[in-house]
Design a protein around this motif. Sequence first.
Motif, PDB file in Angstrom:
ATOM      1  N   GLU A 269      24.753 -30.813 -11.198  1.00 11.63           N
ATOM      2  CA  GLU A 269      24.459 -32.291 -11.623  1.00 11.63           C
ATOM      3  C   GLU A 269      24.932 -33.062 -10.412  1.00 11.63           C
ATOM      4  OE1 GLU A 269      26.405 -33.711 -15.229  1.00 11.63           O
ATOM      5  OE2 GLU A 269      24.011 -33.853 -15.965  1.00 11.63           O
ATOM      6  N   SER A 270      26.271 -32.673  -9.912  1.00  7.83           N
ATOM      7  CA  SER A 270      26.795 -33.355  -8.584  1.00  7.83           C
ATOM      8  C   SER A 270      26.243 -33.131  -7.423  1.00  7.83           C
ATOM      9  CB  SER A 270      28.366 -33.172  -8.801  1.00  7.83           C
ATOM     10  OG  SER A 270      28.655 -31.945  -8.395  1.00  7.83           O
ATOM     11  N   ALA A 271      25.738 -31.781  -7.432  1.00 10.76           N
ATOM     12  CA  ALA A 271      25.007 -31.515  -6.090  1.00 10.76           C
ATOM     13  C   ALA A 271      23.575 -32.285  -6.209  1.00 10.76           C
ATOM     14  CB  ALA A 271      24.807 -29.925  -6.070  1.00 10.76           C
ATOM     15  N   LEU A 272      23.046 -32.569  -7.308  1.00  8.39           N
ATOM     16  CA  LEU A 272      21.854 -33.326  -7.493  1.00  8.39           C
ATOM     17  C   LEU A 272      22.037 -34.535  -7.545  1.00  8.39           C
ATOM     18  CD1 LEU A 272      20.013 -30.710  -9.892  1.00  8.39           C
ATOM     19  CD2 LEU A 272      20.186 -30.712  -7.517  1.00  8.39           C
ATOM     20  N   ASP A 273      23.044 -35.070  -7.304  1.00  9.16           N
ATOM     21  CA  ASP A 273      23.545 -36.539  -7.380  1.00  9.16           C
ATOM     22  C   ASP A 273      23.023 -37.134  -5.989  1.00  9.16           C
ATOM     23  OD1 ASP A 273      24.302 -39.142  -7.949  1.00  9.16           O
ATOM     24  OD2 ASP A 273      26.294 -38.709  -7.765  1.00  9.16           O
ATOM     25  N   CYS A 274      21.896 -37.209  -5.601  1.00  4.46           N
ATOM     26  CA  CYS A 274      21.362 -37.695  -4.555  1.00  4.46           C
ATOM     27  C   CYS A 274      20.354 -38.783  -4.186  1.00  4.46           C
ATOM     28  CB  CYS A 274      20.844 -36.366  -3.846  1.00  4.46           C
ATOM     29  SG  CYS A 274      19.330 -35.663  -4.429  1.00  4.46           S
ATOM     30  N   ASP A 275      20.006 -39.179  -3.050  1.00  2.00           N
ATOM     31  CA  ASP A 275      19.074 -40.426  -2.840  1.00  2.00           C
ATOM     32  C   ASP A 275      17.576 -39.684  -2.642  1.00  2.00           C
ATOM     33  OD1 ASP A 275      20.928 -42.552  -3.061  1.00  2.00           O
ATOM     34  OD2 ASP A 275      21.550 -41.360  -1.258  1.00  2.00           O
ATOM     35  N   LEU A 276      17.654 -38.437  -2.031  1.00  2.00           N
ATOM     36  CA  LEU A 276      16.269 -37.763  -1.542  1.00  2.00           C
ATOM     37  C   LEU A 276      16.613 -36.243  -1.826  1.00  2.00           C
ATOM     38  CD1 LEU A 276      13.606 -37.679  -0.232  1.00  2.00           C
ATOM     39  CD2 LEU A 276      14.733 -37.660   1.758  1.00  2.00           C
ATOM     40  N   ALA A 277      15.715 -35.723  -2.367  1.00  2.00           N
ATOM     41  CA  ALA A 277      15.694 -34.096  -2.543  1.00  2.00           C
ATOM     42  C   ALA A 277      14.818 -33.407  -1.554  1.00  2.00           C
ATOM     43  CB  ALA A 277      15.475 -33.761  -3.846  1.00  2.00           C
TER      44      ALA A 277
ATOM     45  N   GLU B 270       6.829 -24.671  -9.088  1.00  2.00           N
ATOM     46  CA  GLU B 270       6.709 -24.810 -10.559  1.00  2.00           C
ATOM     47  C   GLU B 270       8.199 -24.423 -10.965  1.00  2.00           C
ATOM     48  OE1 GLU B 270       3.597 -22.346 -12.543  1.00  2.00           O
ATOM     49  OE2 GLU B 270       4.540 -22.675 -14.364  1.00  2.00           O
ATOM     50  N   THR B 271       8.675 -23.254 -10.757  1.00  2.00           N
ATOM     51  CA  THR B 271      10.008 -23.224 -11.376  1.00  2.00           C
ATOM     52  C   THR B 271      11.064 -24.324 -10.893  1.00  2.00           C
ATOM     53  OG1 THR B 271       9.521 -20.710 -10.880  1.00  2.00           O
ATOM     54  CG2 THR B 271      11.933 -21.373 -11.303  1.00  2.00           C
ATOM     55  N   THR B 272      10.963 -24.461  -9.741  1.00  2.00           N
ATOM     56  CA  THR B 272      11.967 -25.436  -9.228  1.00  2.00           C
ATOM     57  C   THR B 272      12.080 -26.871 -10.051  1.00  2.00           C
ATOM     58  OG1 THR B 272      12.132 -24.429  -7.013  1.00  2.00           O
ATOM     59  CG2 THR B 272      12.928 -26.733  -7.271  1.00  2.00           C
ATOM     60  N   MET B 273      10.483 -27.241 -10.352  1.00  2.00           N
ATOM     61  CA  MET B 273      10.202 -28.498 -10.872  1.00  2.00           C
ATOM     62  C   MET B 273      10.619 -28.385 -12.276  1.00  2.00           C
ATOM     63  SD  MET B 273       9.665 -30.607  -8.957  1.00  2.00           S
ATOM     64  CE  MET B 273       8.642 -30.879  -7.104  1.00  2.00           C
ATOM     65  N   LYS B 274      10.265 -27.243 -12.975  1.00  2.00           N
ATOM     66  CA  LYS B 274      10.913 -27.210 -14.552  1.00  2.00           C
ATOM     67  C   LYS B 274      12.130 -27.090 -14.724  1.00  2.00           C
ATOM     68  CE  LYS B 274       7.257 -24.319 -16.572  1.00  2.00           C
ATOM     69  NZ  LYS B 274       6.934 -22.649 -16.625  1.00  2.00           N
ATOM     70  N   THR B 275      12.944 -26.447 -13.821  1.00  2.00           N
ATOM     71  CA  THR B 275      14.505 -26.268 -13.905  1.00  2.00           C
ATOM     72  C   THR B 275      14.983 -27.760 -13.583  1.00  2.00           C
ATOM     73  OG1 THR B 275      14.299 -24.443 -12.808  1.00  2.00           O
ATOM     74  CG2 THR B 275      16.529 -25.340 -12.859  1.00  2.00           C
ATOM     75  N   LEU B 276      14.449 -28.596 -12.716  1.00  2.00           N
ATOM     76  CA  LEU B 276      14.924 -30.101 -12.536  1.00  2.00           C
ATOM     77  C   LEU B 276      14.513 -30.756 -13.554  1.00  2.00           C
ATOM     78  CD1 LEU B 276      13.794 -30.540  -8.681  1.00  2.00           C
ATOM     79  CD2 LEU B 276      16.094 -29.899  -9.731  1.00  2.00           C
ATOM     80  N   ASP B 277      13.494 -30.752 -14.137  1.00  2.00           N
ATOM     81  CA  ASP B 277      13.145 -31.399 -15.316  1.00  2.00           C
ATOM     82  C   ASP B 277      14.043 -31.103 -16.668  1.00  2.00           C
ATOM     83  OD1 ASP B 277      10.981 -32.741 -15.024  1.00  2.00           O
ATOM     84  OD2 ASP B 277       9.547 -31.473 -16.224  1.00  2.00           O
ATOM     85  N   ALA B 278      14.579 -29.634 -16.547  1.00  2.00           N
ATOM     86  CA  ALA B 278      15.609 -29.402 -17.691  1.00  2.00           C
ATOM     87  C   ALA B 278      16.805 -29.964 -17.326  1.00  2.00           C
ATOM     88  CB  ALA B 278      15.583 -27.986 -17.906  1.00  2.00           C
ATOM     89  N   LEU B 279      17.066 -30.275 -16.022  1.00  2.00           N
ATOM     90  CA  LEU B 279      18.475 -30.999 -15.740  1.00  2.00           C
ATOM     91  C   LEU B 279      18.164 -32.584 -15.928  1.00  2.00           C
ATOM     92  CD1 LEU B 279      19.135 -28.657 -12.977  1.00  2.00           C
ATOM     93  CD2 LEU B 279      20.506 -28.822 -15.005  1.00  2.00           C
ATOM     94  N   ASN B 280      17.246 -33.012 -16.362  1.00  2.00           N
ATOM     95  CA  ASN B 280      16.733 -34.680 -16.121  1.00  2.00           C
ATOM     96  C   ASN B 280      16.893 -35.205 -14.785  1.00  2.00           C
ATOM     97  OD1 ASN B 280      16.224 -34.907 -18.962  1.00  2.00           O
ATOM     98  ND2 ASN B 280      18.564 -34.710 -19.384  1.00  2.00           N
ATOM     99  N   PHE B 281      16.588 -34.286 -13.865  1.00  2.00           N
ATOM    100  CA  PHE B 281      16.609 -34.943 -12.483  1.00  2.00           C
ATOM    101  C   PHE B 281      15.578 -35.501 -11.932  1.00  2.00           C
ATOM    102  CE2 PHE B 281      15.904 -33.827  -8.011  1.00  2.00           C
ATOM    103  CZ  PHE B 281      17.122 -34.239  -7.323  1.00  2.00           C
ATOM    104  N   ASN B 282      15.395 -36.750 -11.383  1.00  2.00           N
ATOM    105  CA  ASN B 282      14.417 -37.518 -11.356  1.00  2.00           C
ATOM    106  C   ASN B 282      14.611 -38.432 -10.180  1.00  2.00           C
ATOM    107  OD1 ASN B 282      11.939 -38.745 -11.783  1.00  2.00           O
ATOM    108  ND2 ASN B 282      12.616 -40.073 -13.269  1.00  2.00           N
ATOM    109  N   VAL B 283      14.561 -37.696  -8.834  1.00  5.34           N
ATOM    110  CA  VAL B 283      14.967 -38.326  -7.730  1.00  5.34           C
ATOM    111  C   VAL B 283      13.835 -38.099  -6.725  1.00  5.34           C
ATOM    112  CG1 VAL B 283      16.254 -37.952  -5.719  1.00  5.34           C
ATOM    113  CG2 VAL B 283      17.411 -38.027  -8.005  1.00  5.34           C
ATOM    114  N   PRO B 284      13.354 -39.092  -6.021  1.00  2.83           N
ATOM    115  CA  PRO B 284      12.219 -38.750  -4.920  1.00  2.83           C
ATOM    116  C   PRO B 284      12.390 -37.623  -4.283  1.00  2.83           C
ATOM    117  CG  PRO B 284      13.502 -41.001  -4.673  1.00  2.83           C
ATOM    118  CD  PRO B 284      13.967 -40.309  -5.672  1.00  2.83           C
ATOM    119  N   HIS B 285      11.205 -36.824  -3.858  1.00  2.00           N
ATOM    120  CA  HIS B 285      11.296 -35.599  -2.960  1.00  2.00           C
ATOM    121  C   HIS B 285      10.392 -35.564  -2.067  1.00  2.00           C
ATOM    122  CE1 HIS B 285       8.739 -34.328  -6.105  1.00  2.00           C
ATOM    123  NE2 HIS B 285       8.204 -33.611  -5.282  1.00  2.00           N
TER     124      HIS B 285
END
Length: 413
Positions: A274-282, A297-312
């Motif tokens: 979570e802290s590593a994904l606490d970013c402005d851009l991925a 697909e795997t990356t997006m699914k994992t990010l979804d599971a982590l509620n990660f919603n940052v522009p990429h």
Amino acid sequence: MYSNNDNSIEKIYILQPVLDEKDKDIKLIHDETISLIESAGAIYCGSFLAKIREIHPATYIGSGNLDKIKNRLEDLDVTILFNGSLSPSQTLNISAALGDCKVIDRTTLILAIFAKNAKSSEGKLQVELAQLKYMYPRLKGKGEGLSRLGGGIGTRGPGESKLETDRRRIRVRLSYLENKLNELSTRRNLISERRKKSNVPVISLIGYTNTGKSTLLNLLTGANVQAENKLFATLDPTTRSFVIDNTTFLLTDTVGFLRELPHHLISAFHSTLESALDCDLALIVCDATADYEMQLETTMKTLDALNFNVPHLIVMNKSENIINFDEYPSNSIYVSAKNNIGIERLKSEILHFFSAFNTDTELFIPYTKYHDYSKLKKYLNEISYKYLDDGIKVFARVPNIHMFRFEEFRVVH
Ligand SMILES: Nc1nc2c(ncn2[C@@H]2O[C@H](COP(=O)(O)OP(=O)(O)OP(=O)(O)O)[C@@H](O)[C@H]2O)c(=O)[nH]1
Ligand SMILES: [Mg+2]
């Protein structure tokens, strides 16, 4: 390095359950598991595809398959890797049916790689906690320690061996680890808050394992993070700064993802992730020479599971050998981190992304500070200004990434 006994490298035999013979992914997952075995420092020594119509509750693959494996292996000294998840009792039943041989599952193997690659104290504690939690129920009812399993994968944590203990001592250790990790997590949150206040834009390298994230971090920031042709070479996040056109950014490299990554492994690393994904851009890094669609697909699914919603932005790495660029997503940025190709384009895309975010703001510059302000003028566009008795009032359009430079001059209404 892991060993079946104390002086040889552990030999691992894959037991691959096959519920649907037409499933094309089975071969890919099987081949990837060979890479996992190598990344764990063990040797792959063969496989058995256990075709089943349904899951057998006691042994998953049924007694017929177990007899065949037993015949095939005779008395070879190998560890059986069940390429999936087993319950504690299934693990014990398979082991008993195969003459008490050592049986591990995919989670145990991945945890062994994590244990090998964790370098920070937090990473080591997280792996040890995940290992103990995973093994604890597997001790239940046996009334003995893990010593009977021998050495090797699934029996040792990243620190000194603590698994040769009874269940009560494991519980004490579990609560110690949980408390210690809570302390570290509080400290990490404080650092992250401080970083946010400094307003320096944070970019994270995210993606499937072995795609070249660490190589890209090293290239962009001059860091010296270990990059190698192994799965999960990186476990602990690393953050380094780099500059594009006078603008400083922070770049974070973190653990890669893998398909069929057991869910509790993600949750074990939830707070660091979570802290590593606490970013402005991925920057979602893919390996153009591998199955990038599956990686995405795997990356997006994992990010979804982590509620990660940052522009990429999608970064297609290892692109030096691409012949047909039409096969890739049209918005890909092509780079070769190893050969330093496409990096200027990547940098300009990053700048472009951030410059799209401006804020119109009012500044007041006392005449006594005008000299300081004049050095910063290149970072904004003045829309209008007005001379007053004690200073200048400026209306300006400031890129958000530069706003922190003007904090002392901002007028808050
Ligand atoms: N051909 C080619 N290989 C590359 C390129 N970039 C990285 N590699 C190789 O890919 C392998 C993995 O690189 P890493 O940077 O460790 O990958 P990672 O994404 O950090 O991997 P993990 O930390 O294990 O998840 C290494 O052997 C690199 O040398 C590239 O542009 N082209
Ligand atoms: Mg890495």
